[in-house]
Design a protein around this motif. Structure first.
Motif, PDB file in Angstrom:
ATOM      1  N   VAL A 140       0.839  -1.199   0.000  1.00 61.93           N
ATOM      2  CA  VAL A 140       0.000   0.000   0.000  1.00 61.93           C
ATOM      3  C   VAL A 140       0.869   1.242   0.000  1.00 61.93           C
ATOM      4  O   VAL A 140       0.619   2.208  -0.738  1.00 61.93           O
ATOM      5  CB  VAL A 140      -0.942   0.007   1.219  1.00 61.93           C
ATOM      6  N   SER A 141       1.922   1.231   0.823  1.00 58.83           N
ATOM      7  CA  SER A 141       2.780   2.410   0.924  1.00 58.83           C
ATOM      8  C   SER A 141       3.487   2.705  -0.401  1.00 58.83           C
ATOM      9  O   SER A 141       3.732   3.874  -0.731  1.00 58.83           O
ATOM     10  CB  SER A 141       3.807   2.228   2.040  1.00 58.83           C
ATOM     11  N   ASP A 142       3.803   1.665  -1.166  1.00 60.36           N
ATOM     12  CA  ASP A 142       4.430   1.878  -2.472  1.00 60.36           C
ATOM     13  C   ASP A 142       3.457   2.533  -3.451  1.00 60.36           C
ATOM     14  O   ASP A 142       3.823   3.445  -4.190  1.00 60.36           O
ATOM     15  CB  ASP A 142       4.920   0.550  -3.054  1.00 60.36           C
ATOM     16  N   LEU A 143       2.220   2.063  -3.447  1.00 57.72           N
ATOM     17  CA  LEU A 143       1.195   2.658  -4.308  1.00 57.72           C
ATOM     18  C   LEU A 143       0.950   4.109  -3.910  1.00 57.72           C
ATOM     19  O   LEU A 143       0.775   4.990  -4.771  1.00 57.72           O
ATOM     20  CB  LEU A 143      -0.107   1.864  -4.202  1.00 57.72           C
ATOM     21  N   LEU A 144       0.932   4.353  -2.610  1.00 59.66           N
ATOM     22  CA  LEU A 144       0.705   5.709  -2.105  1.00 59.66           C
ATOM     23  C   LEU A 144       1.854   6.636  -2.517  1.00 59.66           C
ATOM     24  O   LEU A 144       1.628   7.765  -2.975  1.00 59.66           O
ATOM     25  CB  LEU A 144       0.581   5.649  -0.586  1.00 59.66           C
ATOM     26  N   LEU A 145       3.084   6.142  -2.358  1.00 57.25           N
ATOM     27  CA  LEU A 145       4.255   6.934  -2.738  1.00 57.25           C
ATOM     28  C   LEU A 145       4.224   7.274  -4.221  1.00 57.25           C
ATOM     29  O   LEU A 145       4.402   8.446  -4.609  1.00 57.25           O
ATOM     30  CB  LEU A 145       5.529   6.159  -2.394  1.00 57.25           C
ATOM     31  N   ALA A 169      -6.807  -0.615  -1.186  1.00 58.54           N
ATOM     32  CA  ALA A 169      -6.080  -1.755  -0.616  1.00 58.54           C
ATOM     33  C   ALA A 169      -5.909  -1.659   0.890  1.00 58.54           C
ATOM     34  O   ALA A 169      -5.585  -2.656   1.546  1.00 58.54           O
ATOM     35  CB  ALA A 169      -4.710  -1.875  -1.275  1.00 58.54           C
ATOM     36  N   ILE A 170      -6.126  -0.489   1.475  1.00 52.54           N
ATOM     37  CA  ILE A 170      -5.855  -0.292   2.903  1.00 52.54           C
ATOM     38  C   ILE A 170      -6.677  -1.225   3.795  1.00 52.54           C
ATOM     39  O   ILE A 170      -6.131  -1.884   4.693  1.00 52.54           O
ATOM     40  CB  ILE A 170      -6.062   1.180   3.304  1.00 52.54           C
ATOM     41  N   PRO A 171      -7.998  -1.339   3.615  1.00 50.03           N
ATOM     42  CA  PRO A 171      -8.767  -2.180   4.545  1.00 50.03           C
ATOM     43  C   PRO A 171      -8.423  -3.661   4.476  1.00 50.03           C
ATOM     44  O   PRO A 171      -8.576  -4.380   5.464  1.00 50.03           O
ATOM     45  CB  PRO A 171     -10.227  -1.947   4.107  1.00 50.03           C
ATOM     46  N   SER A 172      -7.950  -4.138   3.313  1.00 50.17           N
ATOM     47  CA  SER A 172      -7.753  -5.581   3.139  1.00 50.17           C
ATOM     48  C   SER A 172      -6.329  -6.046   3.427  1.00 50.17           C
ATOM     49  O   SER A 172      -6.111  -7.220   3.713  1.00 50.17           O
ATOM     50  CB  SER A 172      -8.125  -5.980   1.706  1.00 50.17           C
ATOM     51  N   GLU A 173      -5.353  -5.145   3.382  1.00 52.38           N
ATOM     52  CA  GLU A 173      -3.964  -5.577   3.514  1.00 52.38           C
ATOM     53  C   GLU A 173      -3.566  -5.708   4.983  1.00 52.38           C
ATOM     54  O   GLU A 173      -3.942  -4.890   5.829  1.00 52.38           O
ATOM     55  CB  GLU A 173      -3.023  -4.593   2.808  1.00 52.38           C
ATOM     56  N   ASP A 174      -2.785  -6.741   5.284  1.00 53.09           N
ATOM     57  CA  ASP A 174      -2.276  -6.967   6.632  1.00 53.09           C
ATOM     58  C   ASP A 174      -1.052  -6.075   6.843  1.00 53.09           C
ATOM     59  O   ASP A 174       0.022  -6.340   6.306  1.00 53.09           O
ATOM     60  CB  ASP A 174      -1.909  -8.445   6.813  1.00 53.09           C
ATOM     61  N   ILE A 175      -1.221  -5.016   7.626  1.00 53.80           N
ATOM     62  CA  ILE A 175      -0.182  -4.005   7.790  1.00 53.80           C
ATOM     63  C   ILE A 175       0.169  -3.894   9.265  1.00 53.80           C
ATOM     64  O   ILE A 175      -0.714  -3.804  10.119  1.00 53.80           O
ATOM     65  CB  ILE A 175      -0.670  -2.642   7.267  1.00 53.80           C
ATOM     66  N   SER A 176       1.463  -3.906   9.577  1.00 53.32           N
ATOM     67  CA  SER A 176       1.886  -3.758  10.971  1.00 53.32           C
ATOM     68  C   SER A 176       1.551  -2.356  11.476  1.00 53.32           C
ATOM     69  O   SER A 176       1.472  -1.403  10.698  1.00 53.32           O
ATOM     70  CB  SER A 176       3.388  -4.009  11.106  1.00 53.32           C
ATOM     71  N   SER A 177       1.384  -2.235  12.792  1.00 54.20           N
ATOM     72  CA  SER A 177       1.051  -0.942  13.385  1.00 54.20           C
ATOM     73  C   SER A 177       2.134   0.082  13.100  1.00 54.20           C
ATOM     74  O   SER A 177       1.846   1.229  12.730  1.00 54.20           O
ATOM     75  CB  SER A 177       0.867  -1.095  14.899  1.00 54.20           C
ATOM     76  N   GLU A 178       3.400  -0.320  13.262  1.00 57.94           N
ATOM     77  CA  GLU A 178       4.493   0.635  13.067  1.00 57.94           C
ATOM     78  C   GLU A 178       4.542   1.121  11.626  1.00 57.94           C
ATOM     79  O   GLU A 178       4.738   2.309  11.370  1.00 57.94           O
ATOM     80  CB  GLU A 178       5.830  -0.002  13.445  1.00 57.94           C
ATOM     81  N   GLU A 179       4.337   0.203  10.693  1.00 62.17           N
ATOM     82  CA  GLU A 179       4.357   0.595   9.282  1.00 62.17           C
ATOM     83  C   GLU A 179       3.205   1.544   8.971  1.00 62.17           C
ATOM     84  O   GLU A 179       3.375   2.564   8.306  1.00 62.17           O
ATOM     85  CB  GLU A 179       4.276  -0.647   8.391  1.00 62.17           C
ATOM     86  N   ALA A 180       2.000   1.194   9.450  1.00 60.38           N
ATOM     87  CA  ALA A 180       0.828   2.028   9.166  1.00 60.38           C
ATOM     88  C   ALA A 180       0.986   3.433   9.729  1.00 60.38           C
ATOM     89  O   ALA A 180       0.589   4.418   9.097  1.00 60.38           O
ATOM     90  CB  ALA A 180      -0.427   1.370   9.742  1.00 60.38           C
TER      91      ALA A 180
END
Length: 432
Positions: A140-145, A169-180
């Motif tokens: 997600v962060s790559d798409l956002l960037l 993609a944000i609601p469905s992707e498994d993202i760590s708290s620190e990364e988010a």
């Protein structure tokens, strides 16, 4: 545990570790935790221990990155974007994922400075980010960037599809708290810039929840400001007011230099001139030395909202023109155009309003959301008369009813009612 607990244990582990290489690695981890726990001085002290090493090239690059992050968190000043940009470039051959995350933070810092940046500005960061290696599949962060960088380089229409994909993609992707926590603020900027009220609500709620749950205090004032804004536009003014006090208390406790954006937005929409003016003056005093263009754009747009609400259209027009000068201000540029159209029409300057509407419609058509198209319809109604105006007002109301943006819905009812009064349809006007 939360960031403060992790920092305490990691700091203790540094003192108990005899091996210099392990001690350096643990000092780096402890410094990161101290930074997240809102203790920048302790974090910088641990970085000195880490640098004494030995650290490999990746470890030294992480030190650079953390120093830049601390500088950004402490003062949001001009030095943060070039520091983050340098750290990202150093990380590129060592850790592509970490490099791209750092580019995203550099873009966030540069966005705060906006047009006032002398180096490490949004265009420079965006160009470097687009040239960086891309992982497969993208996070997600790559798409956002890539989406945000594309907007700054190629414009709104070119970036909209990428940013929509990132937000979806944000609601469905498994993202760590620190990364988010590293990029949720920018996800919110993207959602509002795309006029996506549902994702604004999702991302702002998650941002506050994560900041509270993890105890990452430097992030909490920023998250609360975003949540206050989302509550305000949804017409949930009591909920917004409750968070204003919490944001103030957290900022005082952590020594945060983030202005009270949420309180300013709420006061402007409520038409509380004395309170809004005080907050604008405090914001400008605080950020001018740092050159934070984001705050200048916020204050300019808030002034336009306030004066349009008070019927001081000439004052609103001057403020709205300043708020809509620079496309890199993202949503405040968009919202500034909305206020400019209202103020110009009411000031008897239809040509100025028509020019602003042309600029706005390029954005709203590329967005295509009900919020965007509802605002466009209402703005177009202000420049029409007769059946065309009435049809456009009704379209605006119909579209905005399908969104969470209750303040703009209420405002559209009001503008339609005022138009009906001028058409001598008093009973119809009273209903609106």
């Amino acid at each position: 545990g939360c960031a403060a607990a992790a920092a305490a244990f990691l700091e203790r582990s540094v003192g108990l570790t005899g091996d210099p290489a392990r001690q350096a690695q643990r000092a780096l981890a402890a410094a990161r935790a101290k930074h997240l726990a809102g203790a920048p001085d302790a974090a910088l002290g641990l970085l000195v221990t880490a640098e004494a090493g030995p650290l490999d090239e990746l470890g030294l690059a992480r030190v650079d990155m953390l120093r830049a992050q601390i500088a950004y968190a402490q003062n949001r000043g001009r030095d943060a974007p070039p520091l983050l940009l340098r750290a990202a470039k150093r990380l590129e051959p060592l850790d592509v994922s970490l490099a791209r995350s750092t580019y995203l933070e550099a873009l966030s810092a540069a966005f705060y400075l906006g047009r006032s940046a002398s180096s490490g500005g949004v265009m420079e960061v965006a160009q470097a980010a687009l040239a960086a290696p891309k992982p497969h599949p993208p996070r997600v962060s790559d798409l956002l960037l890539d989406g945000l960088a594309t907007q700054f380089i190629e414009g709104y229409a070119a970036s909209a599809p990428m940013l929509k994909r990132a937000l979806a993609a944000i609601p469905s992707e498994d993202i760590s708290s620190e990364e988010a926590l590293r990029w949720l603020w920018l996800a919110i900027q993207a959602a509002v810039n795309l006029w996506d009220d549902q994702m604004w609500e999702v991302a702002a709620t998650r941002y506050v929840q994560l900041a509270r749950h993890t105890g990452v205090l430097p992030v909490l004032p920023l998250a609360l400001n975003q949540r206050i804004a989302a509550h305000t536009f949804a017409g949930e003014l009591a909920a917004a007011a409750a968070l204003v006090e919490e944001a103030r208390a957290v900022s005082e406790a952590t020594g945060s230099h983030i202005p009270a954006y949420g309180a300013l937005i709420l006061a402007a929409w409520r038409g509380r001139e004395a309170e809004a003016t005080r907050l604008m003056e405090a914001t400008m005093t605080e950020v001018l030395a740092r050159g934070e263009a984001y705050a200048v754009a916020t204050a300019g747009w808030a002034r336009a909202v306030l004066y349009n609400g008070l019927g001081r259209y000439e004052d609103a027009l001057a403020a709205a023109e300043r708020a809509s000068e620079h496309t890199e201000d993202l949503w405040f540029y968009n919202w500034g155009l909305v206020e400019l159209i209202v103020a110009a029409v009411r000031s008897g300057k239809p040509a100025l309003a028509a020019n602003a509407l042309e600029r706005l419609s390029e954005i709203t058509r590329a967005s295509g959301t009900e919020w965007a198209l509802g605002i466009e319809a209402r703005s177009r109604a202000l420049l029409n008369d007769g059946d065309a105006a009435e049809s456009l007002y009704r379209e605006g109301i119909d579209r905005l009813q399908r969104t969470r943006i209750r303040l703009e819905l209420a405002r559209t009812h009001l503008l339609y009612g005022e138009w009906l009064r001028r058409e001598r349809r008093r009973l119809d006007a009273r209903e609106q």
